[in-house]
Enzyme design. Sequence first.
Site, PDB file in Angstrom:
ATOM      1  N   CYS A   1      -0.516  -2.542 -17.695  1.00 11.74           N
ATOM      2  CA  CYS A   1      -0.616  -1.655 -16.579  1.00 11.74           C
ATOM      3  C   CYS A   1       0.432  -1.878 -15.625  1.00 11.74           C
ATOM      4  O   CYS A   1       0.238  -1.399 -14.466  1.00 11.74           O
ATOM      5  CB  CYS A   1      -2.189  -1.753 -15.956  1.00 11.74           C
ATOM      6  SG  CYS A   1      -2.394  -3.332 -15.290  1.00 11.74           S
TER       7      CYS A   1
ATOM      8  N   HIS B   1       0.624  -1.156   0.175  1.00 12.87           N
ATOM      9  CA  HIS B   1      -0.149  -0.023   0.000  1.00 12.87           C
ATOM     10  C   HIS B   1       1.025   1.183  -0.090  1.00 12.87           C
ATOM     11  O   HIS B   1       0.486   2.239  -0.691  1.00 12.87           O
ATOM     12  CB  HIS B   1      -0.808   0.080   1.257  1.00 12.87           C
ATOM     13  CG  HIS B   1      -1.817   1.169   1.218  1.00 12.87           C
ATOM     14  ND1 HIS B   1      -2.635   1.511   2.297  1.00 12.87           N
ATOM     15  CD2 HIS B   1      -2.407   1.849   0.354  1.00 12.87           C
ATOM     16  CE1 HIS B   1      -3.402   2.463   2.101  1.00 12.87           C
ATOM     17  NE2 HIS B   1      -3.044   2.815   0.894  1.00 12.87           N
TER      18      HIS B   1
END
Length: 753
Positions: free
Chosen positions: A673, A361
Amino acid sequence: MLEVLRRVIQEVNGARNLDAALSTMVRRIRKAMLTDVCSFYLYDKELESLVLMETIGLRTQAVGRVVLPLGEGLVGLVAKRSEPLNLEDARIHPHFRYFEATGEERYSSFLGVPIIHQRRMLGVLVVQQAEKRRYNDEDEAFLVTMAAQLAGVLAHALATGNLTRPSLSGSQAMFKGVASSPGIAMGEAVVIAPPADLNSVPDLVPSDEAFEISRLKEAIAKTRDEIRAAAERLVNRISSQELALFDVYQQMLGETALSEEVEKRIREGQWAPGALADVVRRHVQYLERVDDDYLRERAADIRDLGRRVLAHLQEDSPSTPETYPDNAILVGDEISVAMLGEVPRDKLKGLVSVRGSSTSHVAIVARAMGIPTVLGMVDLPLPRLSGAQVVLDGHRGRLFVRPGAELSRYYETIIAEEEALTALLEHEQDLPSETTDGHEVPLMVNTGLAVDAAALLKSRISGVGLYRTEVPFMITERFPGEKEQTRLYRDQLEGFSPLPVVMRTLDIGGDKDLPYFPIEEANPFLGWRGMRVTLDHPEVLMVQLRAMLKASQGLDNLYVLFPMITNVEEVDEALKLLDRAIVELGEEGITVQRPNVGVMIEVPATIYQMDALAKRVDFFSVGSNDLTQYLLAVDRNNPRVSDLYDALHPALLGALVELAQDARRLDKPISLCGELAGDPAGALLLMAMGFTSLSMNAPSLPKVRAAIRRVSFSDAQILLDEVMCLDTPAQVHPHLEARMESWELSHLMPPKD
């Protein structure tokens, strides 16, 4: 021998004073191997020489004075060859060199082993004997193991400045981790100590000794109360013998024991947490080395008590400083996004963490914020790093501690050039990403954060190629509910409307755990992750799909993406759940359109299932990061093998070419991506392969756009043909650099060494 090895390793790994550790080590090794001499030579890279740093058996006045160039003498030969050398009669070897200062003329036998840390030569460990003796295999294995253990300690000492000698060139040191967010930062290390970790408490000089002693006593009193309460709760559940352990704990916390020692350390110039950590570590190291089993077990008790007291000390010690330097490089054992929020954005220049990965994260947030970040720096010595001047290279995953003047000037120049380039490229960010011969490549952005940047980005992109829905899941203490998710997704879809937004369903597992839903596996990357988790928990996936569909009402720019697909059956099952969600909403009076659906190509098996997948989905999205690590069998977050992780490996490039060709044959859009899309040279290759769009982190957009606008599509295809004829990544990288330089685009590439 194994027991001796264990004890010596414990002492070396636990030592905070390197000189003392080295002295103890050479004496222990000499005794264990029943030999006459044990010496340690440190390698100085700038001098390309080895310096005698510690010895037992040779003359002590030779320490710091005997200097051997690389390759000279037997010690120099060991360092040059990076392999052990075992001689029964060293004096007849052609490389033997006699140093009068050492008094080693009376020693015949010689065994030397190199000390190597992450392929970097640090020194040589040597034992010698007066009588002729051929050290056996067990002796050699023992010394090799000791050298391997010493390598990490030496690297720590070099970084923290604990190892300095007048004969050495300086204390600059470099540590390597996983490059997680590109860029360069220079500044002051600010160490964030994790709660109750005795090994990560920074050294600080107390401003008020009395206050430190007072809060120490208060913390010990609270710990004693805790233990007393615990004993009372268990009085009827455990035996009197087990209860006696609580009395032992209370005695350890008595005024004449732990408290007195820690107070003494405070008066010597250490704040309370650091003093406690020093004393506890010293006791633990001693107890772990003794022969008595009972006393060795008490080491764990001391360590536990120390943690308990430290936890109370940290209650009134902020885990983050009240003020930050203007160029703060945040350093910690594990940095959370919450910690980032406590640092003023204008002062935060970089992030370094012992734990974490390029897909964690904090890495995702750092890339979105454009903050250079290196994670997984497993050998970083935290306690004495605070306040040190550092250079952080987020392109290559490096941290330079206490850099020299020349290195600092080099990186200052790079930073100035980067800032000038950013200003130069700003004026063309609203222009199309179109080649000089008219081939347009839609550029999309990867997101997962708030939509505060949507207004700025909308005119510069063709949509959101990847919205990571797991980010909102990571910052809560539970699974977010349907209303909460609907609001979050609506903000994204509205913010970027009418541009398409590709929302990936929850992708956890691997190195992305939820704090309230931990997944512990021996091999998490090959385990329960992505669709494997959410298909096993349809109640979680259904809430998410319903929220996405409700959020898309009236906007119709939602694209749904399923991650970590291995089998076609997984797609069938996921599509059934999507159709069921649409029916359920319809029954509730909410009419929604069925969105376009895609799958992520990141498991190598899907490369060979494109035809079957094309019958079921509307588009493909290649996750090149995971595809690279699975195809190459390399954990990209493991710094020991991260050099093998290479998105320009010919095998991966071949797989990408095949995927683009299959998508074109099947008449399906295909995007990429991963990080390769954000690399200017990589983007040109992907464009030439036929990828219909590229999605990247926002900070990468300017350079990729600039590269595409300055190269013709036909030239990019020629470049691809050239690269596909190369056999190794070592050939691909310089070829790309040379071609970018010939196009006068080398300024768009990461800086060279």
